[in-house]
Design a protein around this motif. Sequence first.
Motif, short mmCIF file in Angstrom:
data_model
loop_
_atom_site.label_atom_id
_atom_site.label_comp_id
_atom_site.label_asym_id
_atom_site.label_seq_id
_atom_site.Cartn_x
_atom_site.Cartn_y
_atom_site.Cartn_z
N LEU A 56 0.82 -1.21 0.00
CA LEU A 56 0.00 0.00 0.00
C LEU A 56 0.85 1.26 0.00
N GLY A 57 2.18 1.09 0.04
CA GLY A 57 3.06 2.26 0.06
C GLY A 57 2.87 3.11 1.30
N MET A 99 -0.80 3.26 -8.39
CA MET A 99 0.60 3.02 -8.03
C MET A 99 0.83 3.57 -6.61
N PRO A 100 0.94 2.68 -5.63
CA PRO A 100 0.85 3.10 -4.23
C PRO A 100 1.87 4.16 -3.81
N LYS A 101 3.09 4.07 -4.28
CA LYS A 101 4.12 5.02 -3.84
C LYS A 101 4.22 6.20 -4.80
N ASP A 102 3.43 6.16 -5.88
CA ASP A 102 3.58 7.12 -6.96
C ASP A 102 4.98 7.09 -7.55
N PHE A 103 5.67 6.00 -7.35
CA PHE A 103 6.82 5.63 -8.18
C PHE A 103 6.84 4.11 -8.26
#
Lengths: 486, 477
Positions: A56-57, A99-103
């Motif tokens: 889930l980042g 995209m959980p971490k936005d990377f």
Amino acid sequence: MSDGMGERVSDAIVPGWEVVIGLEVHAELATATKLFSTARNEFGGDPNTNVDPVSLGLPGSLPVLNEKAVELAIRVGLALDCEIGRSVFARKNYFYPDMPKDFQISQYELPINGRGHLELPDGRTVGIERAHLEEDTGKSTHVGGGGRIHEAGHSLVDYNRAGVPLIEIVGAPDLRGPEDARAYVAELRAILVAIGASDGKMEEGSMRVDCNVSVRREGAAEFGTRCEIKNINSLRSLGRAIEYEARRQVDLIEAGEAVQQQTRHWNEDEGRTHTLRSKEEAYDYRYFPEPDLVPVDPSDEWIDEIRATLPALPRERRHRLAEAAGVDTAAAALTVERGMDDLAVDAIAAGADAARVLVHVDNNLADGAGRLTADAFAALVAMEVGGDLTATQAKTVLADLVASGGDPAAHAATHGFEAMDTGELESLVDRLIADHPDDWAGFVGGDDKERKKKSGFFVGQVMKATQGQADGRIVNELLERRAAGG
Amino acid sequence: MSASAAAIAADVRAGTRTARAVVEEHLAAIDAREDEIHAFNLVTADAALARADDLDRRIAAGEDPGPLAGVPVALKDNICTRGVPTTCSSRILDAWRPPYDATVVERLGAAGAVAIGKTNCDEFAMGSSTENSAFGPTRNPLDTSRVPGGSSGGSAAAVAAGFAPLALGSDTGGSIRQPAALCGTVGVKPTYGRVSRYGLVAFGSSLDQIGPLAASVTDAALVLEAIGGHDPRDSTSIPEPSPDLTGVLGGGVDGLRIGIIDELMGEGVEGIAADVKARVEEAAAALSAAGAAVEHVSVPSTVYGLSAYYLVAPAEASSNLARFDGVRFGLRVDADTAAAMNTATRTAGFGDEVKRRIMLGTYALSAGYYDAYYGKSQKVRTLIQEDFGRAYETYDLLLSPTAPTTAFPLGDKTGDPMLMYLNDVCTIPSNLAGHPSMSVPFGTGDDGLPIGVQVLAPALDEATMFRAAAVLEEAAP
């Protein structure tokens, strides 16, 4: 780029134009857990059940590399003859809700697998530029507005897939048409399945294909401007998308316009591609080395250990069968694809006629070999070649062997199959010649086409009269002999 | 100031004092001055008392809860605590409750410590004065018109005010050592990888380390022993056990070779105050008197540390802070599209300094600028590591000021980011090199406020660093 493809004439979509194709294939690796966490890697399941702080980042969570995923990636590298070496994970930065971490943690400058190649069934090779590890994203469902994010009322995100390990296999622009592209993907899939790296299920999305297409006039040395096509979900759509896109590009050039470098979306229902984003709108991913992970530097010993556990690959199996059968690798392809190459090689080793063996596998064993053994297969082919069974009878006996095993002679006896007396057959043929003088004249005096047609007619009449007990090959021999005056 | 952590733990383990009494005493200290200081974002009084009662029951049953039995510890609010809000002093995480504890929190618990609250800090640990908190600044307990330093200002103030004998901070470019110096406490940045970062909300991942703030060198050693050592959940964690520090503290410095870094004494970087330099020279003399061979040494590339840091740290931060997008946790400001929601959330949720660093870092990583900025900063980083490597061929330890000045008045530097950044000029090189260093109080400045001396050591040699720190503590005026 490999040099194996240069000589081939493309299966031209538009005459005078050559299509140049390079594929990027993403395959989910068959690990128990995710690439960087202990959440399960499993298709299906209720939304957001296979998740943990890393998937889930969540702030403060950190990735820990799954060793099994590295092993599977190395298996892929070995199977594709890639250079395997020290690799570094990198962050690919862009914002997207699934995209959980936005990377995305991927590999950029130093992939685990460098250059390699893949051999198609017909023996041509396609270059592999790299095969690197990266994590998958979650899945968005856009509710309302026709399912597109820009018009949706709201969106739901399922993170079960987020962090699932992927291998991205980047192929060289060595393919020249839809058939090439399909053959490449089918071969890659067969390899991934054979080595246990992936289940290769395109329909479940565990194998996904992005397709780079450009066109150039035949004989041109420079590549044209390429477009990348996304959202291809089957081998069939791959072929359709390439055809559509090649035509679109040729039309543009012939109308005096230039092809713009773009990412395009394949719409299966409409059978066309749409602009997703132009080169100017392309993301700047701001790649940099992932500081939360250390470089992966597999030892030679480990790579050798993994190599020792690899099964025979499809290309090795094709070469082995082709050699045993005295045919080219393309003729051996279907048997290998059906996993019957061991059976065929053993039957041939037991004395069976290789050509008949391959014909039976290709034509009569599509649903599997069942309880058929190599020895029984060899014995059956021997009876057939020796004239004890006609082709039709052999097919019937083969079905019995697949269903219940046993000995072909016993099955033949049960059916009452006996070789027809040649004298009996000769008088039947003579009677048919006499009954059908026009057809006979066609056979004797016609061109090749006519002759073939009439031979088919007489063989058919014989089969009808004998209820399929006659051997078509012998009937043909008799017809030839009579026509020659014998 | 209250009794040391070591003394409290000894009493609690011996059963001569209850953990409840210890916690109540510290809660009373917080009640008395917290309104004035604002060290905490959250005081977890009820949980701390319940935890103390549990410890007391275990002790009564004959158990030993560990070397920090009953000792209250304040946790910087960027360290995840299960079920307890962890805000990073940012509106974007206001009221977010992590579903898990950071490794350091688990380990402190296993050592018998009692978490007493979450301390204020600069938002996402970006700052040197704790004025960049979304929830208002922390004040220096020694002079409330002054800042406590930052970004771990709440942790330093909590220790200095006697709210907790121990605190954890995080140090990316000096965020433990500089506030420790400004508040007159001990502060340690361990070797990169010595302490697990699992559960620390990341700022600059390749630089961040968690470490202790404490009233004494011994107490800091106790904490580092408890939280250090390999953690499989952090891939950059060093596969070594936690070092024995308390056992070597009395080892002295006889025979050690110690170098004073010229560049950080004003012969390279500007703005090092005369009183600060004087205390460092006195500290050097004290080490010399204790048997060390002390001399001046040049570590030339340290002067480029600040510039390199302000590319590396923001670059990593721009990526680390991308996840605060309003989708899964924390603040969400609704808008028509997902992208507009991201923008609205981040615009409302982040403060100016955080936005400034995200912009800086995004720019440094952009296509066409990467080589000139991020790429070059990595080269400077390598140079600094090589320079330190050469210095440590000759010297066991290095010495410098921790901060250029004593605590400055609130508002003094908020208008000029560059002036604020200069606070970390002496501490940044250790982060870039990945080496340990610590700040030890050594006398006061002309204004009567504390000055810290920084002891630097090669990677993994916290033990020698602590021996020197103990000598300085003993010799301090």
